[in-house]
Write a protein that holds these residues in place. Structure first.
Motif, short mmCIF file in Angstrom:
data_model
loop_
_atom_site.label_atom_id
_atom_site.label_comp_id
_atom_site.label_asym_id
_atom_site.label_seq_id
_atom_site.Cartn_x
_atom_site.Cartn_y
_atom_site.Cartn_z
N LEU A 109 1.02 -1.11 0.06
CA LEU A 109 -0.36 -0.17 -0.08
C LEU A 109 1.22 1.48 -0.33
O LEU A 109 0.71 2.21 -0.45
CB LEU A 109 -1.25 0.00 1.43
N ALA A 110 1.89 1.13 0.98
CA ALA A 110 2.60 2.78 1.29
C ALA A 110 4.04 2.06 0.07
O ALA A 110 4.90 2.01 0.53
CB ALA A 110 2.38 2.41 2.72
N ASP A 111 3.79 2.29 -0.73
CA ASP A 111 4.84 1.60 -1.93
C ASP A 111 5.82 2.64 -1.78
O ASP A 111 7.47 2.55 -2.13
CB ASP A 111 4.55 1.86 -3.15
N ASP A 112 5.75 4.01 -1.72
CA ASP A 112 6.31 5.50 -1.54
C ASP A 112 7.80 5.27 -0.30
O ASP A 112 8.42 5.18 -0.44
CB ASP A 112 5.93 6.39 -1.01
N TYR A 113 6.76 5.03 0.96
CA TYR A 113 7.84 4.85 1.72
C TYR A 113 8.54 3.64 1.99
O TYR A 113 9.73 3.25 2.38
CB TYR A 113 6.38 3.59 3.37
N ASP A 119 -12.26 7.51 5.67
CA ASP A 119 -11.18 6.76 4.69
C ASP A 119 -10.48 6.77 4.54
O ASP A 119 -8.84 6.45 4.25
CB ASP A 119 -12.39 6.26 3.57
N HIS A 120 -10.09 8.54 3.64
CA HIS A 120 -8.45 8.78 3.97
C HIS A 120 -8.02 8.53 5.21
O HIS A 120 -6.38 7.94 4.44
CB HIS A 120 -8.56 10.31 2.89
N GLN A 121 -8.16 9.19 6.20
CA GLN A 121 -7.32 9.67 7.24
C GLN A 121 -7.60 8.15 7.97
O GLN A 121 -6.09 7.80 8.04
CB GLN A 121 -7.81 10.52 8.25
N MET A 122 -8.05 7.01 7.93
CA MET A 122 -7.62 5.73 8.12
C MET A 122 -6.74 4.96 7.30
O MET A 122 -5.63 4.35 7.68
CB MET A 122 -8.99 5.49 8.35
N ARG A 123 -6.83 5.34 5.68
CA ARG A 123 -6.18 4.74 5.05
C ARG A 123 -4.57 5.15 5.63
O ARG A 123 -3.41 4.29 5.81
CB ARG A 123 -5.92 5.61 4.14
N TRP A 124 -4.90 6.40 5.63
CA TRP A 124 -3.33 6.68 5.88
C TRP A 124 -2.51 6.42 7.15
O TRP A 124 -1.08 5.73 7.47
CB TRP A 124 -3.72 8.49 6.39
N ALA A 125 -3.37 6.92 8.50
CA ALA A 125 -3.44 6.44 10.06
C ALA A 125 -2.15 4.79 9.89
O ALA A 125 -1.93 4.50 10.40
CB ALA A 125 -3.75 6.61 10.81
N ARG A 126 -3.22 3.28 9.98
CA ARG A 126 -3.46 2.26 9.38
C ARG A 126 -2.01 2.01 8.69
O ARG A 126 -1.78 1.05 8.79
CB ARG A 126 -4.31 1.77 9.20
N SER A 127 -2.17 2.65 7.21
CA SER A 127 -0.56 2.75 6.95
C SER A 127 1.05 2.75 7.02
O SER A 127 1.16 2.25 6.94
CB SER A 127 -0.76 2.96 5.47
N SER A 173 3.79 0.57 8.76
CA SER A 173 5.29 0.99 8.03
C SER A 173 6.27 1.00 9.57
O SER A 173 6.98 1.06 9.45
CB SER A 173 4.97 1.64 6.92
N ARG A 174 5.30 2.14 10.14
CA ARG A 174 7.10 2.52 11.57
C ARG A 174 5.48 2.02 12.53
O ARG A 174 5.60 3.14 13.58
CB ARG A 174 6.78 3.90 11.54
N LYS A 232 -1.69 -6.02 6.20
CA LYS A 232 -1.03 -6.77 6.67
C LYS A 232 0.72 -6.99 6.37
O LYS A 232 0.97 -7.11 5.39
CB LYS A 232 -1.00 -8.42 7.11
N ASP A 233 1.50 -5.84 7.53
CA ASP A 233 3.06 -6.28 6.84
C ASP A 233 3.23 -5.16 5.54
O ASP A 233 4.24 -5.74 5.30
CB ASP A 233 3.52 -7.13 7.25
N GLY A 234 2.39 -3.98 5.65
CA GLY A 234 2.53 -3.46 4.61
C GLY A 234 2.00 -4.14 3.36
O GLY A 234 1.62 -2.91 2.54
N LYS A 235 1.69 -4.47 3.34
CA LYS A 235 0.78 -5.49 2.07
C LYS A 235 0.07 -5.46 1.89
O LYS A 235 -1.27 -6.01 3.08
CB LYS A 235 1.54 -6.97 1.25
#
Length: 392
Positions: free
Chosen positions: A239-243, A277-285, A289-290, A384-387
């Protein structure tokens, strides 16, 4: 006097103090970043060829302005733009043809990316677009990113140091001019980018001695570094391919730099559901990741914790003083980063919304631990685990 109310009061006061300490760290990080940008302000000796990779899907209201800004680069070296779509029936194809008409001197390629290599359609397209790239250095950013004419010059000067494998850029979120586009939810999102997210990036950069991740606003890299990091193919399920890409390039022994070029992204006229939805995607991503750093994120919201301290103390004078001090510290960070560094005048316009944005931020942080689903482009996925995998 009962013990539990005292414990709650002490706990919220301690969390407020931790939040104030974070504000100091954010100001420290902002100062260090400004000094770094000044250090890299000298003109570069060389201007290597650059391929701009722009994956497209559909047409957004201000997408064309962003695409056109990449055709107006005042860069000394050769530049090509490679656009990728899943199908030539995509409405974005007409915008590419419009660019070719308006900028006949620009080297523009359009790639039809017919293969779906993984869950992430964007990364899948990028893998196929890379095959059409002519130059050693590539720059990836989202379709709505708006840049200055000096963008490539400001980004590429960092590659004069052979240790640099990636350059990324800070950004602000631009809301619509008015009407339906400038909803309160869009304003809260834009305010959060400039006064919450970017201060967090600068703090992490200072505490970690540099950044080890990328921001989707700009992913500039050498293809050598990309290859040593495992290539784009390894990211088709993330999901967070940039990170993840920045993390892998750093792990491969290269440095990642945050440049001084601030770019703009478009914030849609969100309703409450889209904002959530956007904020939760951001938060869970970010949580995925970190993991360790994200756990500590909750203590950074000094204003909400100070408000809770006032409530827990029954409005005691000392707690009100703590709240005022927290507000002043929070405003100082917002103005230093949002206005001083990002030059985002929207921060001044919406400064009164800052406590509301922070209350939402703390709520998103709490709720992000309640599940592992995210909504992306109208589809629900499990993380899960970034995927990501499609939710069933």
């Amino acid at each position: 006097m009962e013990v539990l109310p005292l414990l709650i009061e002490a706990a919220t006061a301690l969390l407020t103090a931790c939040g104030l300490a974070y504000m100091v760290l954010a100001l420290w990080g902002a100062r260090a970043y400004v000094r770094s940008v000044r250090k890299h302000s000298a003109p570069a000796d060389a201007a290597p060829g650059v391929t701009l990779l722009k994956p497209l899907k559909g047409v957004d209201p201000r997408m064309y302005a962003g695409l056109a800004s990449h055709c107006r680069q005042q860069y000394a070296g050769p530049v090509e733009l490679v656009f990728g779509v899943h199908s030539l029936t995509d409405p974005a194809v007409a915008e590419v043809e419009r660019l070719r008409t308006e900028f006949p001197e620009a080297a523009i390629k359009l790639v039809e990316c017919t293969q779906r290599l993984g869950t992430s359609g964007k990364v899948s397209n990028l893998v196929q677009m890379l095959a059409a790239a002519q130059y050693e250095h590539v720059v990836i950013n989202d379709s709505d990113i708006l840049v200055s004419p000096h963008y490539l010059t400001g980004v590429m000067r960092y590659f004069a140091d052979p240790r640099v494998g990636m350059v990324t850029a800070p950004y602000l979120g631009r809301t619509g001019l008015g009407g339906r586009e400038r909803t309160v939810w869009a304003r809260l999102e834009a305010l959060g980018i400039s006064t919450d997210f970017m201060p967090g990036v600068l703090t992490a950069r200072k505490l970690e001695g540099g950044i080890r991740f990328g921001l989707g606003s700009t992913l500039a890299m050498s293809r050598t570094a990309l290859t040593k990091a495992g290539g784009m193919e390894a990211l088709v399920e993330y999901l967070a391919d940039d990170y993840e890409l920045g993390k892998r390039i750093a792990a491969a022994g290269f440095t990642v730099e945050l440049c001084g070029e601030v770019v703009e992204t478009t914030v849609p006229g969100y309703g409450l559901k889209d904002f959530w939805d956007h904020q939760m995607r951001w938060a869970r991503s970010t949580r995925d990741s970190r993991k360790l750093g994200y756990v500590g994120l909750g203590v950074t919201y000094c204003v909400p914790w100070a408000i809770l301290t006032v409530i827990a103390s029954g409005g005691a004078l000392w707690s009100i003083s703590l709240l005022v001090f927290s507000l002043l510290a929070r405003i100082a960070v917002a103005l230093t980063v949002g206005v001083g560094i990002l030059r985002d005048e929207q921060v001044l316009r919406d400064l009164w919304l800052l406590p509301v944005r922070d209350l939402f931020g703390l709520l998103f942080w709490f709720w992000s631990f309640a599940g592992d689903t995210v909504v992306w482009r109208g589809e629900e996925f499990r993380l899960k685990d970034g995927k990501i995998t499609r939710a069933t």
